[in-house]
Design a protein around this motif. Structure first.
Motif, PDB file in Angstrom:
ATOM      1  N   ALA A 121       0.802  -1.216   0.000  1.00 15.57           N
ATOM      2  CA  ALA A 121       0.000   0.000   0.000  1.00 15.57           C
ATOM      3  C   ALA A 121       0.837   1.269   0.000  1.00 15.57           C
ATOM      4  CB  ALA A 121      -0.918  -0.003   1.217  1.00 15.57           C
ATOM      5  N   THR A 122       0.300   2.305  -0.648  1.00 20.38           N
ATOM      6  CA  THR A 122       0.936   3.619  -0.635  1.00 20.38           C
ATOM      7  C   THR A 122       0.238   4.563   0.330  1.00 20.38           C
ATOM      8  OG1 THR A 122      -0.430   4.339  -2.504  1.00 20.38           O
ATOM      9  CG2 THR A 122       1.714   3.382  -3.012  1.00 20.38           C
ATOM     10  N   VAL A 123      -1.039   4.321   0.573  1.00 18.09           N
ATOM     11  CA  VAL A 123      -1.805   5.167   1.493  1.00 18.09           C
ATOM     12  C   VAL A 123      -2.681   4.275   2.370  1.00 18.09           C
ATOM     13  CG1 VAL A 123      -1.877   7.136  -0.085  1.00 18.09           C
ATOM     14  CG2 VAL A 123      -3.723   5.447  -0.128  1.00 18.09           C
ATOM     15  N   CYS A 124      -3.297   4.908   3.367  1.00 16.49           N
ATOM     16  CA  CYS A 124      -4.226   4.179   4.234  1.00 16.49           C
ATOM     17  C   CYS A 124      -5.489   5.027   4.370  1.00 16.49           C
ATOM     18  CB  CYS A 124      -3.595   3.933   5.599  1.00 16.49           C
ATOM     19  SG  CYS A 124      -4.653   3.057   6.755  1.00 16.49           S
ATOM     20  N   THR A 125      -6.439   4.822   3.469  1.00 17.10           N
ATOM     21  CA  THR A 125      -7.677   5.590   3.500  1.00 17.10           C
ATOM     22  C   THR A 125      -8.798   4.744   4.097  1.00 17.10           C
ATOM     23  OG1 THR A 125      -8.499   4.875   1.333  1.00 17.10           O
ATOM     24  CG2 THR A 125      -6.934   6.724   1.367  1.00 17.10           C
ATOM     25  N   ARG A 126      -9.875   5.408   4.494  1.00 15.07           N
ATOM     26  CA  ARG A 126     -11.027   4.684   5.033  1.00 15.07           C
ATOM     27  C   ARG A 126     -11.623   3.759   3.970  1.00 15.07           C
ATOM     28  NH1 ARG A 126     -14.374   9.306   8.470  1.00 15.07           N
ATOM     29  NH2 ARG A 126     -12.797   9.603  10.133  1.00 15.07           N
ATOM     30  N   GLU A 127     -11.588   4.233   2.727  1.00 14.89           N
ATOM     31  CA  GLU A 127     -12.136   3.423   1.641  1.00 14.89           C
ATOM     32  C   GLU A 127     -11.321   2.145   1.461  1.00 14.89           C
ATOM     33  OE1 GLU A 127     -13.648   3.881  -2.995  1.00 14.89           O
ATOM     34  OE2 GLU A 127     -12.464   5.470  -2.058  1.00 14.89           O
ATOM     35  N   TYR A 157       8.609   5.481  12.429  1.00 14.08           N
ATOM     36  CA  TYR A 157       8.779   6.492  13.471  1.00 14.08           C
ATOM     37  C   TYR A 157      10.120   6.307  14.189  1.00 14.08           C
ATOM     38  CZ  TYR A 157       7.923   8.966  17.914  1.00 14.08           C
ATOM     39  OH  TYR A 157       8.029   9.777  19.016  1.00 14.08           O
ATOM     40  N   GLY A 158      10.386   5.083  14.636  1.00 10.81           N
ATOM     41  CA  GLY A 158      11.618   4.832  15.380  1.00 10.81           C
ATOM     42  C   GLY A 158      12.865   5.087  14.556  1.00 10.81           C
ATOM     43  N   TYR A 177      14.168  19.383   6.795  1.00  7.10           N
ATOM     44  CA  TYR A 177      13.563  18.080   6.510  1.00  7.10           C
ATOM     45  C   TYR A 177      12.932  18.082   5.125  1.00  7.10           C
ATOM     46  CZ  TYR A 177      10.435  14.038   6.942  1.00  7.10           C
ATOM     47  OH  TYR A 177       9.771  12.850   6.739  1.00  7.10           O
ATOM     48  N   ILE A 178      13.167  16.999   4.368  1.00  6.41           N
ATOM     49  CA  ILE A 178      12.496  16.808   3.084  1.00  6.41           C
ATOM     50  C   ILE A 178      11.652  15.553   3.205  1.00  6.41           C
ATOM     51  CG2 ILE A 178      12.732  16.564   0.597  1.00  6.41           C
ATOM     52  CD1 ILE A 178      15.478  17.805   0.774  1.00  6.41           C
ATOM     53  N   GLY A 179      10.332  15.723   3.129  1.00  5.22           N
ATOM     54  CA  GLY A 179       9.415  14.610   3.300  1.00  5.22           C
ATOM     55  C   GLY A 179       8.547  14.387   2.079  1.00  5.22           C
ATOM     56  N   VAL A 180       7.465  13.627   2.281  1.00  8.02           N
ATOM     57  CA  VAL A 180       6.524  13.335   1.194  1.00  8.02           C
ATOM     58  C   VAL A 180       5.110  13.616   1.701  1.00  8.02           C
ATOM     59  CG1 VAL A 180       8.057  11.579   0.222  1.00  8.02           C
ATOM     60  CG2 VAL A 180       6.237  10.887   1.799  1.00  8.02           C
ATOM     61  N   THR A 181       4.151  13.463   0.830  1.00  8.61           N
ATOM     62  CA  THR A 181       2.755  13.733   1.175  1.00  8.61           C
ATOM     63  C   THR A 181       2.296  12.972   2.411  1.00  8.61           C
ATOM     64  OG1 THR A 181       0.467  13.500   0.415  1.00  8.61           O
ATOM     65  CG2 THR A 181       2.057  11.941  -0.468  1.00  8.61           C
ATOM     66  N   GLU A 182       1.484  13.630   3.219  1.00  4.64           N
ATOM     67  CA  GLU A 182       0.966  12.994   4.435  1.00  4.64           C
ATOM     68  C   GLU A 182      -0.179  12.037   4.138  1.00  4.64           C
ATOM     69  OE1 GLU A 182       0.254  15.653   7.653  1.00  4.64           O
ATOM     70  OE2 GLU A 182       2.381  16.157   7.842  1.00  4.64           O
ATOM     71  N   ARG A 183      -0.559  11.900   2.868  1.00  7.64           N
ATOM     72  CA  ARG A 183      -1.509  10.834   2.512  1.00  7.64           C
ATOM     73  C   ARG A 183      -0.858   9.475   2.736  1.00  7.64           C
ATOM     74  NH1 ARG A 183      -4.089  11.327  -3.204  1.00  7.64           N
ATOM     75  NH2 ARG A 183      -5.551   9.849  -2.260  1.00  7.64           N
ATOM     76  N   ASP A 184       0.477   9.449   2.696  1.00  5.60           N
ATOM     77  CA  ASP A 184       1.238   8.235   2.986  1.00  5.60           C
ATOM     78  C   ASP A 184       1.514   8.221   4.483  1.00  5.60           C
ATOM     79  OD1 ASP A 184       3.333   6.353   3.417  1.00  5.60           O
ATOM     80  OD2 ASP A 184       3.972   6.548   1.339  1.00  5.60           O
ATOM     81  N   ALA A 185       0.740   7.425   5.220  1.00  5.85           N
ATOM     82  CA  ALA A 185       0.832   7.438   6.680  1.00  5.85           C
ATOM     83  C   ALA A 185       2.201   6.987   7.179  1.00  5.85           C
ATOM     84  CB  ALA A 185      -0.261   6.555   7.279  1.00  5.85           C
ATOM     85  N   VAL A 189       3.817  10.564   7.318  1.00 11.30           N
ATOM     86  CA  VAL A 189       3.420  10.985   8.667  1.00 11.30           C
ATOM     87  C   VAL A 189       4.353  10.433   9.734  1.00 11.30           C
ATOM     88  CG1 VAL A 189       1.581  10.950  10.396  1.00 11.30           C
ATOM     89  CG2 VAL A 189       1.010  11.207   7.975  1.00 11.30           C
ATOM     90  N   SER A 190       4.512   9.111   9.784  1.00 12.29           N
ATOM     91  CA  SER A 190       5.290   8.503  10.868  1.00 12.29           C
ATOM     92  C   SER A 190       6.745   8.961  10.875  1.00 12.29           C
ATOM     93  CB  SER A 190       5.226   6.975  10.771  1.00 12.29           C
ATOM     94  OG  SER A 190       3.923   6.510  11.025  1.00 12.29           O
ATOM     95  N   ARG A 191       7.344   9.066   9.703  1.00 16.82           N
ATOM     96  CA  ARG A 191       8.747   9.490   9.663  1.00 16.82           C
ATOM     97  C   ARG A 191       8.894  10.944  10.094  1.00 16.82           C
ATOM     98  NH1 ARG A 191      10.993   6.151   4.258  1.00 16.82           N
ATOM     99  NH2 ARG A 191      10.071   4.166   4.961  1.00 16.82           N
ATOM    100  N   ARG A 192       7.973  11.799   9.665  1.00 19.39           N
ATOM    101  CA  ARG A 192       8.052  13.198  10.101  1.00 19.39           C
ATOM    102  C   ARG A 192       7.869  13.296  11.612  1.00 19.39           C
ATOM    103  NH1 ARG A 192       6.948  18.974   7.687  1.00 19.39           N
ATOM    104  NH2 ARG A 192       7.059  20.114   9.639  1.00 19.39           N
TER     105      ARG A 192
END
Length: 328
Positions: A121-127, A157-158, A177-185, A189-192
Motif C-alpha cells: 500500500a501507498t496510502v491508508c484511507t477509510r475506503e 517512526y523509530g 527536513y524533506i518529506g513526502v505527502t501525508e496521505r502516505d501514513a 506521517v510517521s517518519r516526520r
C-alpha cells in the motif's frame, strides 16, 4: 481425455472422479481404480475449469505501487518466494502509486477469483480499509498499518527518530527536513513525527523546522533541496524521508558548493544499495523489505488454510538497523 472418459475407463461415475480429484469421500476400492486409470493415461485435470466449479484457485493477486523501486522489488521477491514454495502462483498488478488504481486492481482481482491478495500500500484511507475488511477473500497489507486488516509494516517512526538523534549529536543546530505527502501514513506521517520527536529531545521547536515536500524521486529531492538552500542558507543538516530524496539533496548541496559532511550532514531512510556506492556514503536506516514480503505471504497462507469462521487480525511491525556511514 475428459473426466467422463476417465470415469468410463475406471468403471466409475464422473462424480466419483470429481470427488477423488477434490479430496472428497470415496471408498478405498474406487480410489484405487481411479488412481490406476490416471497413472495409465497420464490424465491431468483442467485446473481452470475446476476453479470455476469449486471457486478455488492457486492464484494470489499482488498489487504493487511501481516496478522501478528497490524496496518494492525486495518485498515482491520475499512474498513470491514463500507463496511459490507453498504451491501458489503470483499475479502482479501495478497501481502507479495511484490510490484509486490500487482499489481498481483489488476489485479486478476479486472478479478474477484469486484465492487471496497482498497489497503493497501507498496510502491508508477509510475506503481502502473498508474495502479490504469486507473482501470475501483473505487480504494482507504490506508497508502501512491497517487497523482492521492483517498488516506487516516497518518502524518508520523509530528509524526517523534515531537518525535525527544521530545528526543532532554531531552538533548540528539548523536541520531541515524533506518529506513526502501525508496521505502516505508511513513515510509521510510517521517518519516526520519521528523527526519532530528527536528535535524536541534536543530542545528544538518542531514547529520551526524548515521543510519541503518531494515526490520520492531523486529529481524532486534535488529541487526541494534547492528551495531550502535558497530560503535557509544557514542549514547544516538534511534529514530525508527516503534515500532517493537524500541522493537528490546531496547533488544540490554539492552544486551549491557545500562540503559533505564538513558543512552539511545528510541522512536517508531505506538503506538502498546505492548508499554504499555514492560519495560520501549515505547514512541510512535499513528496513527488512524482503522479510516483510515473506511475513506477509506466510500470514496470507495461514489465513487461506485456517478453518476459523472469523479471521484473526494480526499486526506485525518489523525493526530496523541504522547504517552509519560518512555522510554525517
Amino acid at each position: 481425455m475428459t473426466m467422463k472418459e476417465l470415469a468410463k475407463l475406471a468403471g466409475v461415475s464422473p462424480s466419483a472422479v470429481s470427488r477423488y480429484l477434490n479430496g472428497g469421500s470415496l471408498s478405498p476400492e474406487k480410489r484405487a481404480v481411479i488412481r490406476e486409470a490416471i497413472e495409465k493415461t497420464g490424465y491431468e485435470p483442467d485446473m481452470a475449469a475446476q476453479a470455476l466449479r469449486t471457486r478455488t484457485t492457486d492464484l494470489i493477486g499482488i498489487v504493487v505501487p511501481r516496478l522501478d523501486s528497490e524496496a518494492v522489488s525486495r518485498m515482491a521477491a520475499g512474498a513470491s518466494e514463500v507463496l511459490s514454495r507453498e504451491g501458489y502462483v503470483c499475479q502482479f498488478a501495478v497501481s502507479g502509486m495511484d490510490p484509486e488504481q490500487e482499489l481498481n486492481q483489488l476489485r479486478l482481482f476479486q472478479t478474477r477469483s484469486v484465492a487471496g491478495v497482498i497489497l503493497m500500500a501507498t496510502v491508508c484511507t477509510r475506503e481502502h480499509e473498508r474495502f479490504l475488511h469486507d473482501l470475501p477473500i483473505p487480504a494482507v497489507v504490506v508497508g502501512q498499518k491497517y487497523r482492521s486488516v492483517c498488516s506487516v509494516y516497518h518502524d518508520d517512526y523509530g528509524a526517523a527518530l534515531e537518525l535525527t538523534r544521530l545528526v543532532l549529536r554531531r552538533g548540528r543546530s539548523h536541520p531541515v527536513y524533506i518529506g513526502v505527502t501525508e496521505r502516505d501514513a508511513a513515510v509521510g506521517v510517521s517518519r516526520r513525527r519521528g523527526v519532530e520527536a528527536g528535535l524536541r529531545e534536543f530542545g528544538l521547536d518542531p514547529e520551526a523546522l524548515p521543510a519541503a515536500l518531494s515526490d520520492f524521486s531523486l529529481e524532486s529531492g534535488r529541487e526541494a533541496m534547492q528551495r531550502l538552500l535558497a530560503e535557509h542558507p544557514e542549514l547544516d543538516a538534511v534529514i530525508c524521508a527516503t534515500d532517493h530524496i537524500a541522493f537528490g539533496a546531496m547533488e544540490a548541496l554539492r552544486a551549491a558548493g557545500r562540503r559533505l559532511p564538513e558543512d552539511v550532514s545528510v541522512v536517508g531512510v531505506g538503506d538502498s544499495w546505492a548508499c554504499s556506492h555514492i560519495s560520501p556514503h549515505l547514512t541510512s536506516s535499513r528496513f527488512y523489505y524482503r522479510a516483510s514480503g515473506q511475513e506477509a505471504a506466510r500470514m496470507l497462507v495461514e489465513l487461506l488454510r485456517s478453518d476459523a469462521p472469523v479471521r484473526h487480525i494480526r499486526q506485525t511491525m518489523l525493526s530496523y538497523t541504522i547504517q552509519i556511514r560518512d555522510s554525517i
